[in-house]
Design a protein around this motif. Structure first.
Motif, PDB file in Angstrom:
ATOM      1  N   GLU A  33      -3.130   9.827  -5.158  1.00 53.34           N
ATOM      2  CA  GLU A  33      -3.707  11.069  -4.549  1.00 53.34           C
ATOM      3  C   GLU A  33      -4.814  10.213  -3.478  1.00 53.34           C
ATOM      4  O   GLU A  33      -4.956  10.991  -2.208  1.00 53.34           O
ATOM      5  N   ARG A  34      -5.490   9.496  -4.091  1.00 55.53           N
ATOM      6  CA  ARG A  34      -6.761   8.746  -2.957  1.00 55.53           C
ATOM      7  C   ARG A  34      -6.182   8.290  -1.728  1.00 55.53           C
ATOM      8  O   ARG A  34      -6.485   8.350  -0.735  1.00 55.53           O
ATOM      9  N   TYR A  35      -4.674   7.855  -1.911  1.00 55.22           N
ATOM     10  CA  TYR A  35      -4.201   7.030  -0.976  1.00 55.22           C
ATOM     11  C   TYR A  35      -3.680   7.949   0.014  1.00 55.22           C
ATOM     12  O   TYR A  35      -3.907   8.030   1.281  1.00 55.22           O
ATOM     13  N   LEU A  36      -2.950   9.207  -0.398  1.00 57.29           N
ATOM     14  CA  LEU A  36      -2.580  10.331   0.627  1.00 57.29           C
ATOM     15  C   LEU A  36      -3.705  10.887   1.177  1.00 57.29           C
ATOM     16  O   LEU A  36      -3.728  11.163   2.398  1.00 57.29           O
ATOM     17  N   GLU A  37      -4.838  11.028   0.523  1.00 62.77           N
ATOM     18  CA  GLU A  37      -5.943  11.750   1.191  1.00 62.77           C
ATOM     19  C   GLU A  37      -6.841  10.681   2.086  1.00 62.77           C
ATOM     20  O   GLU A  37      -7.472  11.233   2.904  1.00 62.77           O
ATOM     21  N   PRO A  82       0.859  -1.268   0.010  1.00 63.95           N
ATOM     22  CA  PRO A  82      -0.009  -0.056  -0.027  1.00 63.95           C
ATOM     23  C   PRO A  82       0.914   1.291  -0.009  1.00 63.95           C
ATOM     24  O   PRO A  82       1.832   1.400   0.869  1.00 63.95           O
ATOM     25  N   GLY A  83       0.535   2.340  -0.782  1.00 68.19           N
ATOM     26  CA  GLY A  83       1.493   3.353  -1.173  1.00 68.19           C
ATOM     27  C   GLY A  83       2.497   3.509  -2.040  1.00 68.19           C
ATOM     28  O   GLY A  83       2.969   4.464  -2.436  1.00 68.19           O
ATOM     29  N   VAL A  84       2.692   2.171  -2.822  1.00 66.53           N
ATOM     30  CA  VAL A  84       3.556   1.921  -3.918  1.00 66.53           C
ATOM     31  C   VAL A  84       2.789   1.825  -5.012  1.00 66.53           C
ATOM     32  O   VAL A  84       1.875   0.690  -5.034  1.00 66.53           O
ATOM     33  N   PHE A  85       2.987   2.635  -6.008  1.00 67.78           N
ATOM     34  CA  PHE A  85       2.199   2.221  -7.393  1.00 67.78           C
ATOM     35  C   PHE A  85       3.225   2.026  -8.382  1.00 67.78           C
ATOM     36  O   PHE A  85       4.297   2.652  -8.283  1.00 67.78           O
ATOM     37  N   ALA A  86       2.837   1.651  -9.545  1.00 68.26           N
ATOM     38  CA  ALA A  86       3.508   1.288 -10.737  1.00 68.26           C
ATOM     39  C   ALA A  86       2.940   1.551 -11.928  1.00 68.26           C
ATOM     40  O   ALA A  86       1.711   1.329 -12.131  1.00 68.26           O
TER      41      ALA A  86
END
Length: 315
Positions: free
Chosen positions: A300-304, A269-273
């Protein structure tokens, strides 16, 4: 500590940076030794929407970068040698920058085409030597081209090139092909495709401006001869640039990052490719840009911390 870091400055990474910057996420983009990725090795790009008469690959990348910078993306030069996803914030060791911390990470480090590493190949890349038939096939209408390789990719490239070239000659270093039977049969049934097996390419020849031929060696006799050609397509596979991950993300057997269907989320979670680092099928600038957009929205969805969001506010 950074809010979000984007690794890579190809179409995927730069698109992600544009979307994140416009959403006021203040992305930091780390570019490595080959800024812009494979597009910087391409001459004219005619299949990226919005450019009626085409655009040079380096110019397209430069425009994307300026667009990202306009909205506040920050670019830093460095080479990631190690990543640690065992705790948050994530830690990156970056040659030239030291240790960098980030709340979220977008990996868009791409995949590098495997090259032959023979004389003339590098010098004539983009001047007749190509690694992408879909990108460059159009420029070889009514020409003769050579495809080097014996796997499915080579058969696919050769078959595609027959739409443009008058003759396509497949050169492979073995008597037997590695391609699946169905791909072999499809190529063998195409009367535009010729075969030159058990030959090892040893030099790409040119006149200083373009490719003129390929020198090969017969593996049985050792004799050398020249195949006259207008273009050479190297189709011996790609290698995703994921070595620095040290097995922390789920990948396939080749090393492409596996993402959850319909997203750019990895198993961490929090790492995207996004882009070619997770795409072993299409490998196009436009598909890479599309997944770059997806990665930015996912990050952005993850951070918010919201399960849903009205994305129209960030478009």
């Amino acid at each position: 500590m950074e809010k979000v870091i984007v690794l890579g400055t190809g179409p995927a990474g730069l698109t992600a940076a544009i979307y994140l910057a416009r959403a006021n996420m203040k992305p930091v983009v780390i570019e490595g030794d080959e800024p812009g990725g494979q597009l910087t090795l391409t001459t004219e790009v005619e299949n990226f929407p919005g450019f009626e008469t085409g655009i040079m690959g380096p110019e397209l990348i430069n425009n994307m970068r300026k667009q990202a910078e306009r909205f506040g993306a920050e670019f830093k030069r460095g080479w990631v040698t190690e990543a640690d996803f065992s705790s948050k914030p994530f830690k990156l060791k970056v040659e030239g920058l030291g240790e960098v911390l980030t709340e979220a990470l977008i990996i868009s480090t791409g995949a590098s085409a495997k090259m032959l590493n023979i004389p003339g190949e590098k010098e004539l890349l983009g001047q007749g030597v190509s690694t992408c038939a879909t990108c460059d096939g159009f420029f070889f209408r009514q020409k003769k081209v050579v495809v080097i390789g014996g796997g499915d990719s080579a058969m696919e490239e050769a078959t595609f090139l027959t739409k443009f070239a008058d003759e396509v000659e497949i050169v492979h270093r073995r008597h037997e092909l590695r391609a699946s039977k169905i791909m072999q049969e499809r190529a063998k049934q195409n009367n535009k495709i010729k075969w030159n097996l058990n030959k090892t390419p040893i030099e790409v020849l040119g006149d200083g401006k373009k490719v003129t031929g390929l020198k090969v060696k017969d593996n049985d006799t050792g004799e050398e001869h020249i195949i006259e050609t207008d273009g050479i397509f190297v189709a011996i596979g790609h290698k995703p640039n994921t070595g620095f991950l040290n097995g922390q993300l789920e990948t396939d057997e080749v090393g492409y990052i596996i993402v959850k269907p319909g997203s750019t989320k990895t198993n961490v979670p929090g790492v995207f490719a996004c882009g070619d680092v997770q795409d072993n099928q299409y490998r196009q600038a436009i598909t890479a840009a599309g997944t770059g957009c997806m990665a930015a929205l996912d990050a952005e969805r993850y951070l918010e911390g919201h399960a849903t969001q009205d994305w129209s506010q960030t478009l």
